[in-house]
Design a protein around this motif. Structure first.
Motif, PDB file in Angstrom:
ATOM      1  N   TYR A  84       0.807  -1.213   0.000  1.00 10.71           N
ATOM      2  CA  TYR A  84       0.000   0.000   0.000  1.00 10.71           C
ATOM      3  C   TYR A  84       0.848   1.275   0.000  1.00 10.71           C
ATOM      4  O   TYR A  84       0.306   2.371  -0.106  1.00 10.71           O
ATOM      5  CB  TYR A  84      -0.913   0.019   1.226  1.00 10.71           C
ATOM      6  CG  TYR A  84      -2.075  -0.945   1.157  1.00 10.71           C
ATOM      7  CD1 TYR A  84      -2.818  -1.090  -0.001  1.00 10.71           C
ATOM      8  CD2 TYR A  84      -2.442  -1.699   2.265  1.00 10.71           C
ATOM      9  CE1 TYR A  84      -3.896  -1.966  -0.065  1.00 10.71           C
ATOM     10  CE2 TYR A  84      -3.518  -2.572   2.219  1.00 10.71           C
ATOM     11  CZ  TYR A  84      -4.243  -2.700   1.059  1.00 10.71           C
ATOM     12  OH  TYR A  84      -5.313  -3.554   1.000  1.00 10.71           O
TER      13      TYR A  84
ATOM     14  N   ASP B  86      -6.634  16.733  12.703  1.00 11.38           N
ATOM     15  CA  ASP B  86      -5.773  17.746  12.089  1.00 11.38           C
ATOM     16  C   ASP B  86      -5.015  18.544  13.142  1.00 11.38           C
ATOM     17  O   ASP B  86      -4.004  19.187  12.836  1.00 11.38           O
ATOM     18  CB  ASP B  86      -6.608  18.692  11.227  1.00 11.38           C
ATOM     19  CG  ASP B  86      -7.175  18.002   9.993  1.00 11.38           C
ATOM     20  OD1 ASP B  86      -6.613  16.955   9.603  1.00 11.38           O
ATOM     21  OD2 ASP B  86      -8.174  18.505   9.435  1.00 11.38           O
TER      22      ASP B  86
ATOM     23  N   TYR C 139       0.336   7.667   8.950  1.00 12.89           N
ATOM     24  CA  TYR C 139       0.341   6.279   8.451  1.00 12.89           C
ATOM     25  C   TYR C 139       1.121   6.103   7.157  1.00 12.89           C
ATOM     26  O   TYR C 139       0.798   5.235   6.339  1.00 12.89           O
ATOM     27  CB  TYR C 139      -1.093   5.760   8.230  1.00 12.89           C
ATOM     28  CG  TYR C 139      -2.095   6.098   9.290  1.00 12.89           C
ATOM     29  CD1 TYR C 139      -1.762   6.047  10.646  1.00 12.89           C
ATOM     30  CD2 TYR C 139      -3.398   6.481   8.944  1.00 12.89           C
ATOM     31  CE1 TYR C 139      -2.708   6.362  11.630  1.00 12.89           C
ATOM     32  CE2 TYR C 139      -4.347   6.793   9.905  1.00 12.89           C
ATOM     33  CZ  TYR C 139      -3.993   6.741  11.244  1.00 12.89           C
ATOM     34  OH  TYR C 139      -4.926   7.067  12.209  1.00 12.89           O
TER      35      TYR C 139
ATOM     36  N   PRO D  47       2.446   4.467  -0.794  1.00 16.42           N
ATOM     37  CA  PRO D  47       2.216   5.320  -1.968  1.00 16.42           C
ATOM     38  C   PRO D  47       3.488   5.827  -2.614  1.00 16.42           C
ATOM     39  O   PRO D  47       3.507   6.117  -3.805  1.00 16.42           O
ATOM     40  CB  PRO D  47       1.392   6.478  -1.404  1.00 16.42           C
ATOM     41  CG  PRO D  47       1.763   6.547   0.040  1.00 16.42           C
ATOM     42  CD  PRO D  47       2.030   5.127   0.456  1.00 16.42           C
TER      43      PRO D  47
ATOM     44  N   GLY E 218       1.036   7.786   4.610  1.00 15.52           N
ATOM     45  CA  GLY E 218       0.265   8.175   3.445  1.00 15.52           C
ATOM     46  C   GLY E 218      -0.806   7.195   3.005  1.00 15.52           C
ATOM     47  O   GLY E 218      -1.473   7.429   1.990  1.00 15.52           O
ATOM     48  N   ILE E 219      -1.008   6.101   3.724  1.00 14.71           N
ATOM     49  CA  ILE E 219      -2.066   5.166   3.347  1.00 14.71           C
ATOM     50  C   ILE E 219      -3.350   5.524   4.091  1.00 14.71           C
ATOM     51  O   ILE E 219      -3.360   6.336   5.016  1.00 14.71           O
ATOM     52  CB  ILE E 219      -1.660   3.698   3.614  1.00 14.71           C
ATOM     53  CG1 ILE E 219      -1.592   3.399   5.114  1.00 14.71           C
ATOM     54  CG2 ILE E 219      -0.315   3.408   2.950  1.00 14.71           C
ATOM     55  CD1 ILE E 219      -1.345   1.924   5.421  1.00 14.71           C
ATOM     56  N   THR E 220      -4.449   4.915   3.699  1.00 14.22           N
ATOM     57  CA  THR E 220      -5.735   5.216   4.321  1.00 14.22           C
ATOM     58  C   THR E 220      -5.872   4.518   5.661  1.00 14.22           C
ATOM     59  O   THR E 220      -5.190   3.517   5.926  1.00 14.22           O
ATOM     60  CB  THR E 220      -6.890   4.764   3.415  1.00 14.22           C
ATOM     61  OG1 THR E 220      -6.928   3.317   3.389  1.00 14.22           O
ATOM     62  CG2 THR E 220      -6.735   5.298   1.996  1.00 14.22           C
ATOM     63  N   PRO E 221      -6.784   4.982   6.515  1.00 13.95           N
ATOM     64  CA  PRO E 221      -7.013   4.283   7.793  1.00 13.95           C
ATOM     65  C   PRO E 221      -7.411   2.817   7.596  1.00 13.95           C
ATOM     66  O   PRO E 221      -6.957   1.954   8.357  1.00 13.95           O
ATOM     67  CB  PRO E 221      -8.134   5.103   8.437  1.00 13.95           C
ATOM     68  CG  PRO E 221      -7.937   6.480   7.904  1.00 13.95           C
ATOM     69  CD  PRO E 221      -7.505   6.274   6.473  1.00 13.95           C
ATOM     70  N   ASP E 222      -8.228   2.520   6.607  1.00 16.71           N
ATOM     71  CA  ASP E 222      -8.616   1.123   6.383  1.00 16.71           C
ATOM     72  C   ASP E 222      -7.424   0.271   5.981  1.00 16.71           C
ATOM     73  O   ASP E 222      -7.286  -0.880   6.414  1.00 16.71           O
ATOM     74  CB  ASP E 222      -9.700   1.049   5.302  1.00 16.71           C
ATOM     75  CG  ASP E 222     -11.067   1.508   5.803  1.00 16.71           C
ATOM     76  OD1 ASP E 222     -11.244   1.603   7.037  1.00 16.71           O
ATOM     77  OD2 ASP E 222     -11.944   1.777   4.966  1.00 16.71           O
ATOM     78  N   GLN E 223      -6.557   0.822   5.156  1.00 12.15           N
ATOM     79  CA  GLN E 223      -5.344   0.092   4.783  1.00 12.15           C
ATOM     80  C   GLN E 223      -4.426  -0.087   5.998  1.00 12.15           C
ATOM     81  O   GLN E 223      -3.805  -1.144   6.167  1.00 12.15           O
ATOM     82  CB  GLN E 223      -4.619   0.837   3.664  1.00 12.15           C
ATOM     83  CG  GLN E 223      -5.343   0.818   2.334  1.00 12.15           C
ATOM     84  CD  GLN E 223      -4.721   1.752   1.318  1.00 12.15           C
ATOM     85  OE1 GLN E 223      -4.064   2.738   1.665  1.00 12.15           O
ATOM     86  NE2 GLN E 223      -4.928   1.469   0.029  1.00 12.15           N
ATOM     87  N   ALA E 224      -4.363   0.922   6.849  1.00  8.41           N
ATOM     88  CA  ALA E 224      -3.548   0.824   8.056  1.00  8.41           C
ATOM     89  C   ALA E 224      -4.055  -0.295   8.971  1.00  8.41           C
ATOM     90  O   ALA E 224      -3.258  -0.998   9.607  1.00  8.41           O
ATOM     91  CB  ALA E 224      -3.543   2.155   8.801  1.00  8.41           C
TER      92      ALA E 224
END
Length: 487
Positions: free
Chosen positions: A169, A249, A268, A171, A270-276
């Motif tokens: 994941y 933020d 994280y 980026p 640069g990945i999304t919370p779901d990916q984390a």
């Protein structure tokens, strides 16, 4: 010294019933020295409700689990060099992943060398000094060849055939050693993976050398990323069990800029919370996988009749962030990065099964093993023997713990007492942090600039000054470093 590159399957050793090691008669204690890579304290023996770690928990029941053990630098080579030399990073000058301490201090006596000097068989299997993980698997990495009489470098299917299959994941273009990447191997077995091979080879050495005094180091590579493990370990967990700490933020505004600079992009990576959340599950699967391999070592000690004469030391080179403050990986001065799992099991220990909550450091391992085995260590050690805490985990202990990092030219220095953590960036010029670890264990409220804590800050500054009195620059590696010191 022999070096073995193991890239083929090694048949698991069949352990027959064995009598006690003959060497138990003369009182010399063996050492089984177990390290893991990038493991935090999310373990059952430390009270974690989700992670399944029955074998590390079993080891803790046989010894003392140190609940507040801190690395000296949360990065592989600086931390491992510190542990194995017994010296703080300011003295080894190891601040990065390329410089070798012997370049400017060739006569340092490492912990394994102390045992070689005293007639022990001393061997390493896998990662003990720094290795690029996974890049250096199957090689000597940035090893210290003078520290071993024999070396083994296993490489399993996670390295040799599965890296191209990972779900990555990340980026930005980063190597797999700095990636948010995983793979659930539904075909391979434990013993076909690198850490399974580490366990198999270690068991073989235990059997082969059970009748002489030994220091055998088993260096596991997980749970370092990429999180490639047999599929059954992923099946132990569900995404519904995974949670991320709350951030917003406003989080970045609450801390000095260098405090969160270890994770870029933030949060994280640069990945999304779901990916984390998926990555967190994969990380826990990797913990359970390496836990199973440690269980094989414990079983071997019992089967070979070595448990009554072998001190077992278990440690990780540092902790690991899983979203706290938006961070991932290591290299921060917060608790999750600086704190390491650390267990010592000593045969006949009356306090076995207890936790010690005193502030201790991984640099304490060297003097502790010297005292436990009756060997004379060099006078250069910075740590303190933990023998008194092994006898009585609640004994008085006046030593704080120190952790440092480096942000380019800006150092970060942190000191941890039972109540406080205080951190300075650039000797205070780039920011300061103070946390009340009793009331604020998640380190969410920085009290450094609150007037009522001015005396606490002053006291903590004094503790840092005592250990870091002058500016120290890390060493710069020569081109032939690995050929000269490692291979």
């Amino acid at each position: 010294m022999k070096t073995h590159i193991l890239k083929i399957a090694v048949a698991p050793l069949v352990l027959a019933s064995a009598s006690l090691s003959l060497y138990a008669k003369d009182g010399k204690k063996n050492i089984l020295f177990i390290s893991v890579d990038d493991m935090n304290n999310d373990l059952g023996c430390y009270g974690h409700a989700v992670v399944k770690s029955p074998n590390i928990d079993r080891l803790a029941s046989r010894g003392i689990a140190f609940a507040n053990a801190y690395c000296q630098f949360p990065l592989s080579s600086p931390s491992r060099s510190s542990i194995l030399t017994g010296m703080r990073p300011d003295r080894t000058k190891v601040f990065d992943l390329t410089y070798h301490f012997r370049q400017d201090q060739p006569d340092i006596q490492t912990l394994p060398q102390m045992f070689i000097k005293n007639g022990y068989y001393v061997a390493r299997v896998g990662k003990m000094f720094h290795y690029g993980n996974p890049g250096d698997i199957g090689t000597n990495g940035l090893d210290d060849k003078a520290s071993w009489t024999e070396r083994f470098n296993p490489a399993g299917r996670d390295k040799t055939s599965l890296e191209e299959d990972v779900i990555n994941y990340t980026p930005q273009k980063k190597g797999l050693g700095s990636s948010m990447a995983f793979y659930q191997d539904k075909e391979g077995t434990d013993t076909e993976h690198t850490d399974g091979k580490v366990a198999t080879q270690t068991i073989e050495l235990l059997a082969r050398h059970k009748d002489e005094p030994f220091f055998i180091a088993a260096g596991f590579y997980k749970p370092h990323c990429p999180w490639i493990t047999p599929g059954k370990y992923f099946d132990l967990y569900s995404l519904s069990q995974m949670k991320l700490p709350i951030i917003s933020d406003e989080t970045k505004k609450a801390y000095p800029q260098p405090a969160l600079a270890s994770t870029t992009p933030w949060p994280y990576l640069g990945i999304t919370p779901d990916q984390a959340l998926e990555c967190k599950l994969a990380y826990y699967a990797a913990i359970s996988f390496v836990d199973a391999q440690i269980g094989r070592l414990i079983n071997a000690l019992d089967s070979l009749g070595l448990a009554d004469n072998t001190i077992v030391v278990f440690w990780s080179d540092h902790g690991y962030h899983l979203g706290e403050h938006g961070l991932w990986f290591k290299q921060s001065c917060f608790e999750e990065s600086a704190k390491s799992p650390f267990i010592i099991s000593v045969p006949g220990l009356k306090s076995a099964g207890k936790k010690c909550k005193r502030m201790v450091e991984l640099v304490d391992i060297y003097p502790t093993l010297a005292e436990l085995t009756g060997l004379k260590p060099p006078s250069t050690l910075d740590g303190y023997s933990l023998a008194a805490l092994l006898k009585n985990p609640e004994a008085k202990w006046a030593h704080p713990a120190y952790t440092q990092v480096q942000r380019g030219e800006t150092p970060g220095h942190s000191v941890r007492t039972e109540k406080w953590r205080y951190t300075e960036w650039g000797y205070g010029e780039k920011g300061t942090e103070l946390y009340d670890e009793i009331k604020d264990p998640e380190e969410l409220r920085n009290l450094a600039d609150v007037a009522e804590y001015a005396e606490v800050v002053k006291e903590m500054q004094g503790l840092l000054k005592a250990v870091h009195p002058d500016k120290v620059t890390g060493g710069k590696a020569i081109a032939e470093t690995r050929q000269k010191f490692s291979n």
